[in-house]
Design a protein around this motif. Structure first.
Motif, PDB file in Angstrom:
ATOM      1  N   ASN A 205     -13.806  20.578   6.049  1.00 53.39           N
ATOM      2  CA  ASN A 205     -13.226  20.115   4.799  1.00 53.39           C
ATOM      3  C   ASN A 205     -12.018  19.213   5.029  1.00 53.39           C
ATOM      4  N   ASN A 206     -11.300  19.449   6.148  1.00 51.46           N
ATOM      5  CA  ASN A 206     -10.123  18.634   6.420  1.00 51.46           C
ATOM      6  C   ASN A 206     -10.488  17.218   6.826  1.00 51.46           C
ATOM      7  N   PHE A 207     -11.643  17.055   7.483  1.00 47.38           N
ATOM      8  CA  PHE A 207     -11.973  15.769   8.053  1.00 47.38           C
ATOM      9  C   PHE A 207     -13.134  15.078   7.354  1.00 47.38           C
ATOM     10  N   ALA A 208     -13.735  15.718   6.351  1.00 48.27           N
ATOM     11  CA  ALA A 208     -14.883  15.112   5.685  1.00 48.27           C
ATOM     12  C   ALA A 208     -14.485  13.897   4.881  1.00 48.27           C
ATOM     13  N   LYS A 209     -13.280  13.906   4.317  1.00 51.59           N
ATOM     14  CA  LYS A 209     -12.814  12.797   3.495  1.00 51.59           C
ATOM     15  C   LYS A 209     -11.374  12.452   3.843  1.00 51.59           C
ATOM     16  N   LEU A 210     -11.072  11.171   3.700  1.00 50.47           N
ATOM     17  CA  LEU A 210      -9.695  10.718   3.870  1.00 50.47           C
ATOM     18  C   LEU A 210      -8.992  10.915   2.528  1.00 50.47           C
ATOM     19  N   PRO A 211      -7.869  11.626   2.512  1.00 49.91           N
ATOM     20  CA  PRO A 211      -7.224  11.964   1.232  1.00 49.91           C
ATOM     21  C   PRO A 211      -6.855  10.745   0.387  1.00 49.91           C
ATOM     22  N   VAL A 212      -6.946  10.914  -0.935  1.00 51.87           N
ATOM     23  CA  VAL A 212      -6.461   9.916  -1.891  1.00 51.87           C
ATOM     24  C   VAL A 212      -4.973  10.170  -2.101  1.00 51.87           C
ATOM     25  N   LEU A 213      -4.149   9.137  -1.858  1.00 51.31           N
ATOM     26  CA  LEU A 213      -2.708   9.271  -2.027  1.00 51.31           C
ATOM     27  C   LEU A 213      -2.216   8.631  -3.319  1.00 51.31           C
ATOM     28  N   THR A 214      -2.862   7.548  -3.753  1.00 57.20           N
ATOM     29  CA  THR A 214      -2.522   6.887  -5.020  1.00 57.20           C
ATOM     30  C   THR A 214      -3.808   6.452  -5.697  1.00 57.20           C
ATOM     31  N   GLN A 215      -3.973   6.834  -6.947  1.00 59.79           N
ATOM     32  CA  GLN A 215      -5.180   6.455  -7.681  1.00 59.79           C
ATOM     33  C   GLN A 215      -4.983   5.128  -8.416  1.00 59.79           C
ATOM     34  N   ASN A 216      -6.078   4.379  -8.486  1.00 54.64           N
ATOM     35  CA  ASN A 216      -6.140   3.169  -9.322  1.00 54.64           C
ATOM     36  C   ASN A 216      -4.998   2.174  -9.061  1.00 54.64           C
ATOM     37  N   VAL A 217      -4.936   1.672  -7.823  1.00 53.25           N
ATOM     38  CA  VAL A 217      -3.967   0.616  -7.559  1.00 53.25           C
ATOM     39  C   VAL A 217      -4.383  -0.638  -8.323  1.00 53.25           C
TER      40      VAL A 217
ATOM     41  N   PHE B  48       1.900  -4.521  -5.034  1.00 52.32           N
ATOM     42  CA  PHE B  48       2.436  -3.633  -4.001  1.00 52.32           C
ATOM     43  C   PHE B  48       3.049  -2.376  -4.630  1.00 52.32           C
ATOM     44  N   SER B  49       3.786  -2.537  -5.701  1.00 53.35           N
ATOM     45  CA  SER B  49       4.412  -1.381  -6.363  1.00 53.35           C
ATOM     46  C   SER B  49       3.377  -0.377  -6.854  1.00 53.35           C
ATOM     47  N   SER B  50       2.200  -0.876  -7.251  1.00 53.73           N
ATOM     48  CA  SER B  50       1.151   0.018  -7.749  1.00 53.73           C
ATOM     49  C   SER B  50       0.601   0.937  -6.659  1.00 53.73           C
ATOM     50  N   PHE B  51       0.845   0.584  -5.391  1.00 49.18           N
ATOM     51  CA  PHE B  51       0.405   1.440  -4.287  1.00 49.18           C
ATOM     52  C   PHE B  51       1.256   2.711  -4.212  1.00 49.18           C
ATOM     53  N   ASN B  52       2.474   2.626  -4.765  1.00 53.68           N
ATOM     54  CA  ASN B  52       3.357   3.789  -4.864  1.00 53.68           C
ATOM     55  C   ASN B  52       3.609   4.439  -3.497  1.00 53.68           C
ATOM     56  N   THR B  53       4.103   3.631  -2.573  1.00 54.18           N
ATOM     57  CA  THR B  53       4.403   4.111  -1.224  1.00 54.18           C
ATOM     58  C   THR B  53       5.913   4.122  -1.006  1.00 54.18           C
ATOM     59  N   PRO B  54       6.396   4.733   0.071  1.00 52.59           N
ATOM     60  CA  PRO B  54       7.831   4.696   0.376  1.00 52.59           C
ATOM     61  C   PRO B  54       8.258   3.379   1.020  1.00 52.59           C
ATOM     62  N   HIS B  55       7.319   2.495   1.290  1.00 54.23           N
ATOM     63  CA  HIS B  55       7.635   1.222   1.942  1.00 54.23           C
ATOM     64  C   HIS B  55       8.080   0.182   0.918  1.00 54.23           C
ATOM     65  N   GLU B  56       8.711  -0.882   1.417  1.00 58.22           N
ATOM     66  CA  GLU B  56       9.191  -1.944   0.541  1.00 58.22           C
ATOM     67  C   GLU B  56       8.822  -3.310   1.119  1.00 58.22           C
ATOM     68  N   LEU B  57       8.691  -4.298   0.240  1.00 59.53           N
ATOM     69  CA  LEU B  57       8.518  -5.673   0.678  1.00 59.53           C
ATOM     70  C   LEU B  57       9.892  -6.310   0.884  1.00 59.53           C
ATOM     71  N   ASP B  58      10.003  -7.166   1.897  1.00 54.14           N
ATOM     72  CA  ASP B  58      11.279  -7.851   2.119  1.00 54.14           C
ATOM     73  C   ASP B  58      11.368  -9.100   1.249  1.00 54.14           C
ATOM     74  N   GLU B  59      12.369  -9.939   1.501  1.00 57.79           N
ATOM     75  CA  GLU B  59      12.583 -11.127   0.669  1.00 57.79           C
ATOM     76  C   GLU B  59      11.463 -12.148   0.787  1.00 57.79           C
ATOM     77  N   ASN B  60      10.632 -12.016   1.827  1.00 59.45           N
ATOM     78  CA  ASN B  60       9.481 -12.909   2.003  1.00 59.45           C
ATOM     79  C   ASN B  60       8.173 -12.276   1.529  1.00 59.45           C
TER      80      ASN B  60
END
Length: 214
Positions: free
Chosen positions: A26-38, A136-148
């Motif tokens: 069950n742990n490896f059958a699917k890759l978890p969904v972290l954010t729905q509907n980007v 990018f914001s819709s991905f809802n991750t802890p990462h950020e885009l820089d000025e470029n």
């Protein structure tokens, strides 16, 4: 005693291995969904005449910005460690989401890269800086885009436009994206996760089409 010990080990090992893999199914059958509907990118300009969409595709998505050096270095690592292994899979695509001002430089770079890569298969979507940021914001991750409008992290988006990743990674806890600067992370974690999601869809396809051979 030695004979019985050897026989016991030979008997026990296969059972132990079976129980281990069965418990991890069950742990490896699917890759978890972290954010729905980007947010989809169907309205973006592209490097071809066709519309680019996350829907009905397994997408590796990169936001590599307007600095060509970032595009070159990060894309080279990603292409050699991940992309070239999967270009021939149906519904698999590599999507670069870039600001409009990167269009001319990127087009020249793609042509140059054809000498060492299948860059003709890259799909490039161009939007305003605001539009790129919104996606990018819709991905809802802890990462950020820089000025470029750049981040070195790349992402896996499934056919339902959901962001996939790890929710129990040994190093990060939740792993939303994969660092394209880190060859080891691409070669190990991301490669494994792309395999998992492709296997997931192949299994679903076989269940829905039992007469299909592949």
């Amino acid at each position: 005693m030695k004979k019985f010990l050897v026989l016991g080990i030979l008997f026990a090992l296969p059972i132990t291995a079976y129980l281990f893999f069965a418990s991890g199914k069950n742990n490896f059958a699917k890759l978890p969904v972290l954010t729905q509907n980007v947010q989809d990118i169907g309205s973006f300009d592209t490097n071809t005449d066709s519309i680019i969409s996350f829907k009905d595709h397994i997408s590796v998505v990169a936001f590599f910005g307007s600095d060509l050096e970032n595009i070159k270095g990060n894309t080279f690592n990603l292409d050699k460690k991940i992309l070239e292994k999967y270009y021939d899979f149906d519904d698999f695509q590599f999507v670069l989401i870039l600001p409009e001002e990167a269009r001319n430089e990127t087009s020249d770079f793609v042509e140059e890269f054809k000498k060492i890569s299948e860059s003709s298969k890259w799909k490039i979507a161009y939007g305003s800086s605001k539009e790129v940021q919104e996606v990018f914001s819709s991905f809802n991750t802890p990462h950020e885009l820089d000025e470029n409008d750049h981040t070195p992290y790349v992402f896996i988006v499934d056919k339902d436009a959901n962001l996939r990743g790890r929710d129990d990674d040994e190093d990060y806890g939740k792993l939303f994206g994969y660092d394209s600067r880190d060859v080891a992370e691409l070669n190990n974690k991301m490669n494994d996760d792309v395999k998992v999601i492709l296997a997931e869809y192949r299994l679903a396809l076989k269940r829905n089409n039992p007469e299909r051979k592949k």
